[in-house]
Write an enzyme that holds these catalytic residues in place. Structure first.
Site, PDB file in Angstrom:
ATOM      1  N   GLU A 181       0.826  -1.200   0.000  1.00 40.81           N
ATOM      2  CA  GLU A 181       0.000   0.000   0.000  1.00 40.81           C
ATOM      3  C   GLU A 181       0.868   1.260   0.000  1.00 40.81           C
ATOM      4  OE1 GLU A 181      -1.991  -3.064   2.799  1.00 40.81           O
ATOM      5  OE2 GLU A 181       0.027  -2.486   2.192  1.00 40.81           O
ATOM      6  N   CYS A 229      -2.657  -3.058   7.152  1.00 39.97           N
ATOM      7  CA  CYS A 229      -2.327  -2.978   8.574  1.00 39.97           C
ATOM      8  C   CYS A 229      -2.657  -1.573   9.079  1.00 39.97           C
ATOM      9  CB  CYS A 229      -0.844  -3.294   8.789  1.00 39.97           C
ATOM     10  SG  CYS A 229       0.278  -1.998   8.197  1.00 39.97           S
ATOM     11  N   CYS A 257      -0.521   1.263   7.436  1.00 41.28           N
ATOM     12  CA  CYS A 257      -0.989   1.615   6.096  1.00 41.28           C
ATOM     13  C   CYS A 257      -2.365   2.271   6.153  1.00 41.28           C
ATOM     14  CB  CYS A 257      -1.013   0.379   5.202  1.00 41.28           C
ATOM     15  SG  CYS A 257       0.656  -0.202   4.812  1.00 41.28           S
TER      16      CYS A 257
END
Length: 156
Positions: free
Chosen positions: A75, A97, A100
């Protein structure tokens, strides 16, 4: 349309050198790809396949202590490709996560489409608070298995 972009996310994931999880991400704005990413160390750093996995060596549980990782996340790489990701959509092989998630929220990404889960409850909470729809597609379906297989064929 999301099938095409998810397929490309899985193709991007084939570039990953991560020993734990291969992740790919496609950033799309107005139906145009503006960013592509995969997880792995920065380009001038030794790859995980050469160096080994620090998280694995330390027995770090999945979804925790993301800072103990040499990788730039898929990302993050996708966001680095374009200077104006506002209003874009992210197609990702895995749920982002919390690190990100914060970056995607700050970049004003408007929707996240993903296929495979990731055990980080804070990420889900952050997206909820920001009002960003996060939609899981393909999980446990025949199409999902076919998608991964096709992505492998595209890369080989």
């Amino acid at each position: 349309m999301y099938k095409k972009f998810m397929r490309l996310a899985y193709v991007a994931a084939k570039r990953s050198t991560c020993l734990r999880r291969n992740v790919g991400a496609i950033l799309v704005k107005n139906e145009n790809i503006i960013g592509v990413g995969f997880n792995g160390p920065p380009r001038i750093i030794n790859q995980c396949t050469e160096f080994g996995c620090l998280r694995e060596a330390q027995g770090i549980e999945s979804g925790t202590r993301q800072e103990i990782c040499r990788a730039v996340h898929a990302e993050q790489r996708a966001l680095l490709c374009d200077s104006s990701p506002q209003f874009a959509m992210l197609y990702c092989t895995h749920h982002p996560c919390s690190i990100c998630a914060r970056l995607l929220i700050e970049a004003d990404v408007r929707k996240v489409i993903y296929s495979e889960g990731y055990p980080d409850p804070l990420a889900k909470e952050l997206f909820e608070q920001a009002g960003i729809p996060v939609i899981q597609v393909f999980q446990s379906s025949k199409y999902y298995a076919k998608l991964k297989e096709e992505a492998g064929q595209c890369y080989s």
